[in-house]
Write a protein that holds these residues in place. Structure first.
Motif, short mmCIF file in Angstrom:
data_model
loop_
_atom_site.label_atom_id
_atom_site.label_comp_id
_atom_site.label_asym_id
_atom_site.label_seq_id
_atom_site.Cartn_x
_atom_site.Cartn_y
_atom_site.Cartn_z
N GLN A 61 0.83 -1.20 0.00
CA GLN A 61 0.00 0.00 0.00
C GLN A 61 0.87 1.26 0.00
O GLN A 61 1.62 1.50 0.93
CB GLN A 61 -0.90 0.01 1.23
CG GLN A 61 -1.64 1.30 1.50
CD GLN A 61 -2.74 1.55 0.48
OE1 GLN A 61 -3.72 0.82 0.40
NE2 GLN A 61 -2.57 2.62 -0.30
N SER A 292 -7.72 -6.12 2.71
CA SER A 292 -6.85 -5.52 1.69
C SER A 292 -7.45 -5.71 0.30
O SER A 292 -7.46 -4.79 -0.52
CB SER A 292 -5.45 -6.14 1.74
OG SER A 292 -4.78 -5.81 2.93
N SER A 295 -10.43 -3.40 -0.11
CA SER A 295 -9.98 -2.02 -0.29
C SER A 295 -9.51 -1.79 -1.73
O SER A 295 -9.86 -0.79 -2.36
CB SER A 295 -8.84 -1.73 0.68
OG SER A 295 -8.29 -0.45 0.45
N ARG A 298 -12.59 -1.99 -4.10
CA ARG A 298 -13.45 -0.80 -3.96
C ARG A 298 -12.88 0.35 -4.77
O ARG A 298 -13.60 1.06 -5.48
CB ARG A 298 -13.57 -0.41 -2.49
CG ARG A 298 -14.49 0.78 -2.20
CD ARG A 298 -14.38 1.21 -0.75
NE ARG A 298 -15.36 2.21 -0.38
CZ ARG A 298 -15.22 3.51 -0.61
NH1 ARG A 298 -14.14 3.97 -1.25
NH2 ARG A 298 -16.16 4.37 -0.22
N LYS A 299 -11.57 0.57 -4.66
CA LYS A 299 -10.95 1.67 -5.38
C LYS A 299 -11.02 1.46 -6.90
O LYS A 299 -11.31 2.40 -7.65
CB LYS A 299 -9.48 1.82 -4.96
CG LYS A 299 -8.77 2.97 -5.65
CD LYS A 299 -7.30 3.02 -5.33
CE LYS A 299 -7.04 3.48 -3.93
NZ LYS A 299 -5.60 3.78 -3.69
N GLN A 356 -9.03 6.43 0.71
CA GLN A 356 -10.25 6.66 -0.07
C GLN A 356 -11.26 7.40 0.81
O GLN A 356 -11.37 7.11 2.00
CB GLN A 356 -10.86 5.34 -0.54
CG GLN A 356 -9.92 4.45 -1.32
CD GLN A 356 -10.44 3.04 -1.48
OE1 GLN A 356 -11.59 2.82 -1.81
NE2 GLN A 356 -9.59 2.05 -1.22
N THR A 400 -11.72 4.98 3.89
CA THR A 400 -10.91 3.76 3.92
C THR A 400 -9.48 4.17 4.23
O THR A 400 -8.90 4.99 3.50
CB THR A 400 -10.97 3.01 2.58
OG1 THR A 400 -12.33 2.67 2.29
CG2 THR A 400 -10.15 1.74 2.64
N GLY A 404 -6.56 -0.56 5.02
CA GLY A 404 -7.65 -1.25 4.35
C GLY A 404 -8.95 -1.24 5.12
O GLY A 404 -9.95 -1.78 4.64
N ARG A 406 -12.40 0.27 6.69
CA ARG A 406 -13.39 1.26 6.25
C ARG A 406 -14.21 1.73 7.44
O ARG A 406 -14.71 0.93 8.23
CB ARG A 406 -14.31 0.65 5.19
CG ARG A 406 -15.30 1.62 4.58
CD ARG A 406 -16.11 0.92 3.50
NE ARG A 406 -16.86 -0.20 4.07
CZ ARG A 406 -18.09 -0.09 4.56
NH1 ARG A 406 -18.71 1.08 4.56
NH2 ARG A 406 -18.72 -1.14 5.04
#
Length: 415
Positions: A61, A292, A295, A298-299, A356, A400, A404, A406
Motif C-alpha cells: 500500500q 486488503s 480495499s 473498492r478503489k 479513499q 478507507t 484497508g 473502512r
C-alpha cells in the motif's frame, strides 16, 4: 460541525455499467446466503485460488501524496495466506468453491479454474466429479516468459486453466476472442492476392487449396502464449500479490458471456475479474475474506455502479474537516485523519492515513455515496473537496484508511 462514528453494513455507488456486488467474507461462510441470492444466475465463474505455495502473500500500500508520486513510502500488509496444514485442507476448500460455483451457474454457464502443476491432477479429477467428465471443455495452458530461470529443472513457465461447462447448452462464442493474424506461422504458405485485392496465404493439401486471408482474425487454441504476465512497472499493478493481467480475463469473459450477464469470482483478490467484467458491460459478483482485497477492489470499481457489502470498522480514527453549505449542496474537505496509537510505524500527518474518501447519506445502515476521492498515481492527493446534493438522510463520510479498514462517520445533529 462534528462527524461521529456510525454503523454501516452496506455502501452503494452510482456510476457506469450494469452494476455488481463486492462482498467481504469467506465464501464458505457466505455459501448459504450466496446460494439463496444467486443460485442459477451466474453466467461465468472464474476462480484463481491459492496454489499451495506455502507462502504468505502481501499487499503493498502506497502511503501519502509522496508515496503515490514516488512509489515510497509503502506499507506491507497481509493479502492472503497460502500456508496449509496439509494438502487435503486446501483441496477440501477448493471442492467447496467448485461445488458452490456449480450451484451458482446458469444452465448455459461456464466454469474456469486457474491453477498450476501443484494441484492440476487432483483438481481435474475433482472437477470431473462435480461437473461430470463430459462437461470438460479445455485444459488451457497460459504460457509466459516472466520470472527467473532454474538450473535444477526446466523452468516452470505456465499455469493451467480448466474449462468446464455446466450443461451441453453452455454459451460459447469463439468469434468474440479473435486476434489479428501474424506472419509467424505463414512461412510454409504461399502469398497471393485475389481478384478483389485481398492478401491471402494458401496451402494445397490433397489437391485442394486452402486460403487464409491476412485481414481475417484467427482464433486462439488452448495454448495462450500471447497474454503476457504483468511486469513490475505495469500500470495495471495495484500492489496486490499474484494479480492477473486484464487481458487474460478479457478473453475468458468475452468467449463465455454476453453484455449484461453476471460474472463471479469467489477469490476476488485484486479485483481484475470484477473490473474487466464492468468494462465489458457485464455484471459482477466478487467475494474475498481479506480487507486488503476489498480495499483494492473498492478503489478499482469507483466510477462504476456497485454495492459493497462489508460492515464498517468498530471504533474509528479521529477525523476533522471543513463542511460548507452551498445552494442545494453540501461540500466537505478532509483535513486530518489520525490512526489510533501504535497501529502504524509511519508518522502520518494531516490526511495521509486516508486512502479513499466518499461523501453521501446514511439511511439506516446503508451508506449512499454521491462523490468519491481516492489516491492514485494520477491523483496522489486527497485535497479536492467532495460534494453531495441536499437530500433526506444523515450526511455521512466513508473513509478507507491505509490499512484497508473502512469507517463511516455521520454528521452529528443532522437527520
Amino acid at each position: 460541525m462534528r462527524f461521529s462514528p456510525a454503523e454501516c453494513a452496506t455502501e452503494t455507488f452510482t456510476g457506469n455499467g450494469p452494476g455488481g456486488t463486492l462482498i467481504l467474507g469467506d465464501f464458505r461462510e457466505k455459501a448459504d446466503e450466496l446460494t439463496r441470492r444467486f443460485a442459477g444466475t451466474v453466467q461465468t465463474v472464474y476462480l484463481d485460488p491459492p496454489f499451495n505455495t506455502g507462502k504468505e502473500f502481501v499487499f503493498k500500500q502506497r502511503v501519502s501524496t509522496e508515496g503515490w508520486q514516488k512509489g515510497r513510502p509503502v506499507l506491507t500488509l497481509p493479502a492472503y495466506s497460502d500456508v496449509w496444514d496439509n494438502e487435503r485442507q486446501l483441496l477440501d476448500m477448493l471442492r467447496q468453491a467448485a461445488e458452490l460455483s456449480h450451484t451458482l451457474l446458469r444452465e448455459d454457464g461456464s466454469f474456469f479454474l486457474h491453477i498450476d502443476s501443484r494441484l492440476h491432477a487432483r483438481a481435474r479429477l475433482m472437477c470431473d466429479e462435480i461437473f461430470g467428465e463430459k462437461a470438460f471443455v479445455n485444459e488451457i495452458i497460459w504460457a509466459y516468459k516472466s520470472g527467473g530461470r532454474s538450473q535444477a529443472h526446466f523452468s516452470r513457465k505456465h499455469d493451467i486453466i480448466l474449462f468446464y461447462r455446466k450443461t451441453p447448452r453452455a454459451y460459447f462464442n469463439i468469434a468474440a476472442v479473435g486476434v489479428p493474424r501474424t506472419n509467424a506461422r505463414n512461412n510454409h504458405m504461399r502469398r497471393g492476392v485475389d481478384e478483389s485485392g485481398r492478401v491471402y496465404r494458401s496451402i494445397v493439401t490433397q489437391g485442394k487449396e486452402y486460403r487464409y486471408y491476412d485481414d481475417e482474425e484467427v482464433f486462439p487454441g488452448d495454448v495462450w502464449e500471447d497474454v503476457s504476465h504483468l511486469q513490475q512497472k505495469d500500470p495495471q499493478r495495484t500492489g496486490y500479490d499474484t494479480q492477473k493481467p486484464a487481458r487474460l480475463l478479457e478473453r475468458i469473459i468475452a468467449c463465455s458471456s454476453r453484455p449484461g450477464d453476471l460474472v463471479c469470482d469467489l477469490f476476488g483478490g485484486s479485483g481484475t475479474t470484477a473490473a474487466v467484467a464492468a468494462q465489458m458491460g457485464r455484471r459482477f459478483l466478487a467475494v474475498d475474506a481479506s480487507v486488503s482485497a476489498i480495499s483494492v477492489m473498492r478503489k478499482r470499481m469507483l466510477g462504476c455502479a456497485f454495492r459493497l457489502e462489508a460492515p464498517s470498522g468498530r471504533g474509528a480514527p479521529e477525523l476533522d474537516g471543513c463542511l460548507r453549505r452551498g445552494l442545494g449542496f453540501m461540500e466537505f474537505w478532509l483535513d486530518r485523519f489520525r490512526l489510533e496509537e501504535g497501529l502504524c510505524e509511519m508518522d502520518l500527518k494531516g490526511n495521509d492515513a486516508a486512502d479513499q474518501v466518499s461523501l453521501g447519506y446514511l439511511r439506516g445502515r446503508v451508506f449512499y455515496s454521491y462523490d468519491n476521492a481516492a489516491r492514485t498515481k494520477a491523483a496522489p492527493a486527497l485535497t479536492d473537496s467532495l460534494r453531495a446534493p441536499m437530500l433526506e438522510g444523515t450526511l455521512a463520510m466513508s473513509v478507507t484508511d491505509v490499512l484497508g479498514r473502512r469507517f463511516v462517520y455521520a454528521l452529528e445533529g443532522e437527520q
